[in-house]
Design an enzyme around this catalytic site. Structure first.
Site, PDB file in Angstrom:
ATOM      1  CB  THR A   1      -0.946   0.002   1.218  1.00  0.00           C
ATOM      2  OG1 THR A   1      -1.841  -1.105   1.122  1.00  0.00           O
ATOM      3  CG2 THR A   1      -1.746   1.287   1.306  1.00  0.00           C
TER       4      THR A   1
ATOM      5  CB  SER B   1       2.279  -7.605   1.658  1.00  0.00           C
ATOM      6  OG  SER B   1       1.112  -7.359   2.421  1.00  0.00           O
TER       7      SER B   1
ATOM      8  CB  THR C   1       0.158  -3.330   6.511  1.00  0.00           C
ATOM      9  OG1 THR C   1      -1.082  -3.207   5.812  1.00  0.00           O
ATOM     10  CG2 THR C   1       0.892  -1.999   6.498  1.00  0.00           C
ATOM     11  CG  ASP C   2      -2.974  -7.422   3.600  1.00  0.00           C
ATOM     12  OD1 ASP C   2      -3.333  -6.480   4.332  1.00  0.00           O
ATOM     13  OD2 ASP C   2      -3.638  -7.838   2.639  1.00  0.00           O
TER      14      ASP C   2
END
Length: 327
Positions: A13, A55, A87-88
């Site tokens: 992101t 990610s 961030t996932d």
């Protein structure tokens, strides 16, 4: 003389822009660095592109490429490394590097919950925080995640909210440091809190099976039929499962497939307390090992790394449990 920080970009992101087809990573690492001029007051920066992916598509292969890039940066004299990442799965990549890297420089991951083309993007502030942490004199090794004014150890950090800026936390330990406008405040010792394994790439297959009310053993049986190298069971409470799933765990261990039992609770450790068909004490008697306070997705990474290191069933169990403060 400013420290040298190598920035490794992987997408996510923090590098994405929106479109009718959905947001995708489009900005390169150099663009992310150029958008934060203040970085140059803290470090001399180099930038390398490792990947350009969301990610949720991160792979063990790309994680290994990241680890190799960190080793190259360390050999070239970098004082630290910053990784920009979605961030996932940022906590999984960070933990993989924490388990497999043995170099005396800090590696700080960071990302964003809001894209650069959204109102009030958090990526620039998070990138600045990561560079400040990676160049701080008390951070001399270990792997971390920096976001929303805090720095967390890779082993302990997890994403707790789908979209909030304050998503990252370490439920069982708390952060390693926090950042003010002028200082990095150390809360607990900055270091690796993980054992290190000499593994360059992951070649093993580890499945995750979840226990919940009225859960049978079908998922576990399918994993055994697929000849997986190990199984992580995401149990309830202190690390318990249904009786039927407990019977399946006994069969898996009897077939020399290591089984690690963790808890779906966000904080706290597993413990062999309950009996019955699927209680933690029963599972331990079957030969399953408890995963302490690791969540299932991190236990899977650790078991996959260990299974890539050795084929021996007893060694796989022993190495997972480990000894001492690194775990």
């Amino acid at each position: 003389m400013l420290p040298t920080i190598a920035v490794l970009s992987t997408g996510g992101t923090i590098a994405s822009t929106g479109s009718e087809a959905g947001a995708t990573p489009s900005k390169r690492g150099a663009e992310l660095v150029e958008a934060v001029p203040e970085l140059e007051t803290h470090a001399e920066l180099t930038v390398e592109e490792i990947a350009q992916v969301p990610s949720y598509d991160m792979t063990f292969e790309t994680m290994a490429e990241l680890a190799a890039a960190v080793q190259r940066a360390a050999a070239a004299g970098a004082d630290g490394v910053v990784v920009t990442h979605g961030t996932d799965t940022i906590e999984e990549s960070a933990y993989f590097l924490d388990l497999t890297l043995d170099c005396a420089i800090p590696v700080v991951f960071t990302g964003a919950q809001r894209r650069p083309d959204e109102t009030s993007p958090d990526g620039p502030a998070n990138l600045l925080a990561a560079v400040r942490a990676a160049s701080h004199e008390q951070f001399d090794d270990g792997v971390y995640v920096a976001a929303n004014g805090e720095v967390h150890a890779a082993r302990d950090v997890t994403k707790t909210h789908t979209s909030a800026l304050e998503t990252f936390g370490s439920p069982s330990t708390g952060p390693v440091a926090s950042l003010t406008r002028s200082a990095v405040r150390i809360i607990r010792e900055p270091r690796s809190y993980s054992a290190t394994f000499d593994v360059a790439t992951v070649t093993s297959d580890v499945a995750i099976v979840t226990s919940c009310a009225d859960m049978g053993r079908r998922q576990l049986d399918h994993a055994l039929e697929d000849d997986v190298d190990g199984i992580v069971v995401n149990g309830t409470g202190l690390g318990n499962t249904t009786s039927e799933l407990g019977d399946g765990i006994a069969d898996a261990v009897a077939a020399d497939t290591p089984v690690v039992v963790v808890s779906r609770c966000q904080a706290g450790t597993t413990a062999p307390v309950y009996g019955g068909g699927g209680g933690g004490t029963t599972l331990q008697s079957h030969g399953a090992v408890h995963g302490d306070d690791l969540p299932a997705h991190k236990a899977r990474i650790k078991l996959a790394v260990i299974c890539s290191l050795t084929d021996d069933f007893a060694d796989r169990q022993r190495l997972f449990v480990g000894e001492g403060p690194e775990r």
